[in-house]
Design a protein around this motif. Structure first.
Motif, PDB file in Angstrom:
ATOM      1  N   UNK A  22     -26.647   1.462  21.535  1.00  0.00           N
ATOM      2  CA  UNK A  22     -26.233   2.167  22.746  1.00  0.00           C
ATOM      3  C   UNK A  22     -26.899   1.566  23.968  1.00  0.00           C
ATOM      4  N   UNK A  23     -28.183   1.215  23.852  1.00  0.00           N
ATOM      5  CA  UNK A  23     -28.870   0.595  24.974  1.00  0.00           C
ATOM      6  C   UNK A  23     -28.278  -0.776  25.297  1.00  0.00           C
ATOM      7  N   UNK A  24     -27.790  -1.484  24.288  1.00  0.00           N
ATOM      8  CA  UNK A  24     -27.208  -2.809  24.512  1.00  0.00           C
ATOM      9  C   UNK A  24     -25.752  -2.740  24.954  1.00  0.00           C
ATOM     10  N   UNK A  25     -24.948  -1.924  24.286  1.00  0.00           N
ATOM     11  CA  UNK A  25     -23.511  -1.884  24.552  1.00  0.00           C
ATOM     12  C   UNK A  25     -23.118  -0.866  25.609  1.00  0.00           C
ATOM     13  N   UNK A  26     -23.883   0.205  25.735  1.00  0.00           N
ATOM     14  CA  UNK A  26     -23.639   1.291  26.687  1.00  0.00           C
ATOM     15  C   UNK A  26     -22.253   1.912  26.498  1.00  0.00           C
ATOM     16  N   UNK A  27     -21.844   2.061  25.247  1.00  0.00           N
ATOM     17  CA  UNK A  27     -20.565   2.690  24.940  1.00  0.00           C
ATOM     18  C   UNK A  27     -20.670   3.364  23.569  1.00  0.00           C
ATOM     19  N   UNK A  28     -20.706   4.698  23.537  1.00  0.00           N
ATOM     20  CA  UNK A  28     -20.814   5.389  22.255  1.00  0.00           C
ATOM     21  C   UNK A  28     -19.641   5.097  21.312  1.00  0.00           C
ATOM     22  N   UNK A  29     -18.464   4.896  21.869  1.00  0.00           N
ATOM     23  CA  UNK A  29     -17.304   4.590  21.036  1.00  0.00           C
ATOM     24  C   UNK A  29     -17.438   3.215  20.382  1.00  0.00           C
ATOM     25  N   UNK A  30     -17.954   2.248  21.116  1.00  0.00           N
ATOM     26  CA  UNK A  30     -18.168   0.913  20.544  1.00  0.00           C
ATOM     27  C   UNK A  30     -19.243   0.951  19.460  1.00  0.00           C
ATOM     28  N   UNK A  36     -18.906   2.048  11.840  1.00  0.00           N
ATOM     29  CA  UNK A  36     -17.829   2.283  10.889  1.00  0.00           C
ATOM     30  C   UNK A  36     -17.407   0.991  10.203  1.00  0.00           C
ATOM     31  N   UNK A  37     -17.293  -0.079  10.962  1.00  0.00           N
ATOM     32  CA  UNK A  37     -16.890  -1.361  10.376  1.00  0.00           C
ATOM     33  C   UNK A  37     -17.923  -1.865   9.371  1.00  0.00           C
ATOM     34  N   UNK A  42     -19.513  -2.234   3.486  1.00  0.00           N
ATOM     35  CA  UNK A  42     -20.478  -1.839   2.447  1.00  0.00           C
ATOM     36  C   UNK A  42     -19.809  -0.954   1.398  1.00  0.00           C
ATOM     37  N   UNK A  43     -18.893  -0.103   1.844  1.00  0.00           N
ATOM     38  CA  UNK A  43     -18.211   0.805   0.918  1.00  0.00           C
ATOM     39  C   UNK A  43     -17.489   0.040  -0.171  1.00  0.00           C
ATOM     40  N   UNK A  44     -16.718  -0.942   0.217  1.00  0.00           N
ATOM     41  CA  UNK A  44     -15.905  -1.639  -0.778  1.00  0.00           C
ATOM     42  C   UNK A  44     -16.634  -2.812  -1.425  1.00  0.00           C
ATOM     43  N   UNK A  45     -17.763  -3.240  -0.863  1.00  0.00           N
ATOM     44  CA  UNK A  45     -18.518  -4.324  -1.472  1.00  0.00           C
ATOM     45  C   UNK A  45     -19.541  -3.821  -2.493  1.00  0.00           C
ATOM     46  N   UNK A  46     -20.194  -2.714  -2.209  1.00  0.00           N
ATOM     47  CA  UNK A  46     -21.293  -2.284  -3.071  1.00  0.00           C
ATOM     48  C   UNK A  46     -21.059  -0.934  -3.743  1.00  0.00           C
ATOM     49  N   UNK A  54     -18.947   9.410   3.009  1.00  0.00           N
ATOM     50  CA  UNK A  54     -20.252   9.211   3.661  1.00  0.00           C
ATOM     51  C   UNK A  54     -20.126   8.263   4.848  1.00  0.00           C
ATOM     52  N   UNK A  55     -19.239   7.273   4.746  1.00  0.00           N
ATOM     53  CA  UNK A  55     -19.005   6.342   5.854  1.00  0.00           C
ATOM     54  C   UNK A  55     -18.495   7.084   7.088  1.00  0.00           C
ATOM     55  N   UNK A  56     -17.584   8.014   6.881  1.00  0.00           N
ATOM     56  CA  UNK A  56     -17.079   8.812   8.001  1.00  0.00           C
ATOM     57  C   UNK A  56     -18.188   9.684   8.598  1.00  0.00           C
ATOM     58  N   UNK A  57     -19.030  10.241   7.753  1.00  0.00           N
ATOM     59  CA  UNK A  57     -20.152  11.056   8.246  1.00  0.00           C
ATOM     60  C   UNK A  57     -21.141  10.198   9.036  1.00  0.00           C
ATOM     61  N   UNK A  58     -21.416   8.970   8.571  1.00  0.00           N
ATOM     62  CA  UNK A  58     -22.314   8.073   9.293  1.00  0.00           C
ATOM     63  C   UNK A  58     -21.712   7.660  10.640  1.00  0.00           C
ATOM     64  N   UNK A  59     -20.397   7.502  10.689  1.00  0.00           N
ATOM     65  CA  UNK A  59     -19.732   7.151  11.943  1.00  0.00           C
ATOM     66  C   UNK A  59     -19.871   8.281  12.955  1.00  0.00           C
TER      67      UNK A  59
END
Length: 149
Positions: A22-30, A36-37, A42-46, A54-59
């Motif tokens: 957030x300090x670097x990008x200054x955009x919560x959506x980014x 999420x990406x 990680x979801x499909x690799x590991x 859990x991925x949606x919750x982390x996002x």
């Protein structure tokens, strides 16, 4: 082991990384999109498809964290400007026309430094920046080239 990773390590890592991004990008959506990406890979690799919840919750956690950091930084900057102006008003005595002119000049300098932060040149001497705030809190002196006003 996986339960500790899912419920303890990943959320703490998401909070820390979200605050930094957030300090670097200054955009919560980014920030939330990047988290999420990363977790989608990680979801499909590991892990299996159940980790997608859990991925949606982390996002969502990343978005909330980035929004809180943004709110905190905006509040700090506003308090710094207000403190600088109140110090200027309280320290000026005497002729009221000169006081108003001095306050106007200082306010214009603050607004110009806010508007021109993206146009400052990177020099070897970082102490010669255009962010000379009078309160000394240095809230607007770091990462100014990344801020968008």
């Amino acid at each position: 082991m996986n339960i500790l990773l899912i419920f303890f390590a990943f959320p703490i890592a998401v909070i820390i990384v979200s605050a930094i991004l957030q300090k670097l990008l200054n955009s919560p959506l980014a920030v939330a999109s990047l988290i999420f990406a990363i977790f989608l890979v990680i979801t499909f690799a590991a892990f299996d498809e159940t980790f997608l919840i859990a991925t949606l919750a982390y996002t969502i956690l990343a978005f909330i964290t980035a929004s809180l950091v943004r709110l905190f930084c905006r509040t700090c900057e506003n308090n710094c400007i207000c403190e600088a102006l109140s110090n200027l008003i309280n320290n000026n005595t005497g002729d009221s026309e000169n006081n108003i002119a001095t306050i106007n000049n200082t306010l214009n300098e603050i607004l110009n430094s806010i508007n021109n932060t993206s146009n400052t040149n990177n020099t070897n001497n970082s102490n010669n920046s255009n962010n000379n705030n009078t309160c000394g809190c240095r809230c607007a002196s770091r990462y100014t080239r990344f801020r968008r006003f």
